[in-house]
Write an enzyme that holds these catalytic residues in place. Sequence first.
Site, mmCIF file in Angstrom:
data_model
loop_
_atom_site.group_PDB
_atom_site.id
_atom_site.type_symbol
_atom_site.label_atom_id
_atom_site.label_comp_id
_atom_site.label_asym_id
_atom_site.label_seq_id
_atom_site.Cartn_x
_atom_site.Cartn_y
_atom_site.Cartn_z
ATOM 1 C CG ASP A 187 -0.376 -0.068 2.518
ATOM 2 O OD1 ASP A 187 0.859 -0.023 2.622
ATOM 3 O OD2 ASP A 187 -1.128 -0.165 3.510
HETATM 4 C C1 GLC Z 1 1.047 -2.916 6.266
HETATM 5 C C2 GLC Z 1 -0.434 -2.737 5.996
HETATM 6 C C3 GLC Z 1 -0.934 -3.789 5.035
HETATM 7 C C4 GLC Z 1 -0.100 -3.798 3.781
HETATM 8 C C5 GLC Z 1 1.353 -4.002 4.137
HETATM 9 C C6 GLC Z 1 2.263 -3.917 2.926
HETATM 10 O O1 GLC Z 1 1.274 -4.090 6.998
HETATM 11 O O2 GLC Z 1 -1.185 -2.794 7.186
HETATM 12 O O3 GLC Z 1 -2.272 -3.549 4.706
HETATM 13 O O4 GLC Z 1 -0.561 -4.805 2.916
HETATM 14 O O5 GLC Z 1 1.759 -2.994 5.044
HETATM 15 O O6 GLC Z 1 2.197 -2.680 2.331
#
Ligand code: GLC
Length: 819
Positions: A503
């Site tokens: 994300d």
């Molecule tokens: C964090 C977020 C998760 C995401 C991950 C990789 O753990 O909470 O939703 O997929 O980062 O970006």
Amino acid sequence: MPTTPTTAKAQPADIRRNSEARTARESATALRADTGRNPTCPHGHFNQEGMEFVVTNPKTPRPYDNFLWNDAIFSNVQQTGVGYCDYQVGGNEAIQLLTGVGRICDFDVFGRDHLMSRLFYIRDRESGEFWNVNGEPVWRKMDSFECRHGLGYSIITSVTNDVEASLRIFVPPGSDPVELWTLTLTNRSARSRRLSVFGYNQFQFKFKWGFDSYGDMIFRSSLFSKEHNAVVATKHPHRRPHDHLTGFLTADAPIVAFDGTRDAFVGLYNTLQNPEALIRGYCSNTPGSADATIAAAQFDIVLQPGESKEINLILGATDSEADIGALRKKYLGCFGEAFADLRSSKAEMVRNNQVCTPDVHFDELLNVWIKQATSFGATWCRWGWNGYRDIVQHGYGVVTFAPQRTRAILIEALHHQFSSGLALRGWNPVDEKPYSDSALWLVFTLISYLKETGDFALLDEVVPFYDGGSATVRQHIDQALDFLEHNKGTHGLNLIKYGDWNDSLTAVGREGRGESVWLSEAYAEAMRQMAELAQHQNDKARLENYLGRYEKIRDAINQSAWDGEWFMRCYDDHGEPVGSHRNQQAQIFIESQAWALISEVADEDRIERILNSCDEMLLTDLGYSLLSPTFPEQDDRIGRISCMEPGIAENGTIYSHTNVWMILGLLKAGRTDKAYDILQRIMPGFYSGKEGDPKLDCLPYAISNCYFGPDHRNNRFQQEFTWITGSVAWFNNVLLQHLLGARAEFGGLRIDPRIPSHWQECTVQRKYRGSTYHITIRNPQGLQTSKIDLKLDGRPVVGNLLPLPQKPGQYTVEAVLVP
Ligand code: GLC
């Protein structure tokens, strides 16, 4: 080629050859029986059953923490008892902090001082000397110290100045926002002791996710309630999302004096190391008003030689002071029962799906601690914040031992899906950014739930959409998949929009044209799983549709996303590649390699190349880094990930989530020994035997979101965000259902072990559809194979699928690996 963090292949200390395996387990057990210690962790050891981790060093190199929770509260308790506690009552919007500044991300910034709650000071009234049961913050020399972190509780025992103290902290099951503390003091000296005990807690009352009203301090007060024998602290702004803004500390022993403000207890120019109340010997009975709101409660006791006394305290939150009475009535005098309830609910959780392998630590993690961690995620997700993909994955995580929770999560998540098929990124608080992947996770969780339970009625249940209207669960899923099918870019790959699992790739698809290779692979896998459902339900039209879509996306990935030696990660809005040898930074990302294996879009030649590239460019002693090389500075084409410090979070840590996906991919690709090698690297508590092994400092019982990457400026390989990781959901399933291979399927229980070749024998007790399967897996020839001879209750079975149990019962299964 980039500069890479490649290191020599680890030779994990625990690797044992076939014939030695059973003996090794026995001697490991014997060793633990002899010493009670895990021979390798320098800061503590598991107890005999693996149900507790005993921290023996109060100054561990990083906090060794535990999480305690129920449906209203979650508490972070470090080895000295300090930490924080947040609560969220009912469907209320805001989460507030009762003690300590609570997000792990925050307390790295604000420092340890902000965690100083749950403190107990003991003062010898003869000598004036004082110390903490916790060890800190006074740090007087202790004669002994240990902290037992168990499932939902922590018990700290220390001896200082011949006074033995034991502090038990737990959160009772249910939905009361309370922590229950029992302090037991024993006089180990030969003389009578006159002691004062001071309990200390700071109240924060911060709205966690944004809501706050005008000012803060000016609405605070604290006072002593004689009626409730409690220090009561309140924040009473004119605007608030709900009323639970009264915190209290009460006890079954009389509070002889109190302080409600930190300045009165500590003194303006002193610190918690030398509070004025301790120097002078008493609290000053000062109420708090518009200042740092605390509860300091003084108790005076006398202990004869050998005598013990106990004080039971409740730290809690209520709507109003009047409600404290009900909580006192409910809990005081009944801590023992509440603790027994907690223990029995955890024992029941642990009893599900017990495994016994040559590797004791593997068993400890899978039988106990991974279940605990994924249960925490399935209740509180990300410190109380419900991100769509996160909570839906935790629903997948608990499916093998708490499927009713999986169902509830699915229904709740579906309420937060738009009728277009997209879903919210998060709710409570709401985050509407259009992450393309959110709703896709529903497929993996739903399919595994249906396979585990056979509850197909769920598919026809009607659930509202977030933006109006409603549809059956099946239609919700169709919408999600149609959305993805119809939102593809010029290369035929799925549009990434604001981001996907990663994300932090926030700018790649900002203008709506960027495409994601990882998402396309995950979409491909979703198609295969949906096709399996269609086949099981004899739905030919859907089956063809899903298989057709699978082939289309598989071909698009292979045609447009292959970089030569690995799969790229994205195309940006301008059709430029991300995660390619043509880039300067982030030439390779692990997640699009792992899912190429999981979704089986890669052929054998590409699998081989992918694995070589990953080993060459990403492999470290602790597993694969997420990407390489890291971003040194902001790159507007890529987004947030490029602004992160190198070696932090997505910018090149060793992410547990992507490593467990790689393990799954390797198992599917038949590389069982390689899968086990990666497992031992990524999982805490497996040590390499090399000098300076960074894992020696890590918590062996808690998987973290990641380890700081090799490019971090000063702390390579430090655990980042212990407990808060979606990977535990995958660890539970990958290890039980894929590595040990006791896998729920629509038509029965598949026995498909892919164990490391040096395991000669292991057993799995698998609950499935109301029955228990006692499975013994043997590998006398030390093979890396998934071929087996199978017997059910002594009778040979053709193939490796055990049919659905006709009636609930106990079944014996023998599986022998054959060439
Ligand atoms: C964090 C977020 C998760 C995401 C991950 C990789 O753990 O909470 O939703 O997929 O980062 O970006």
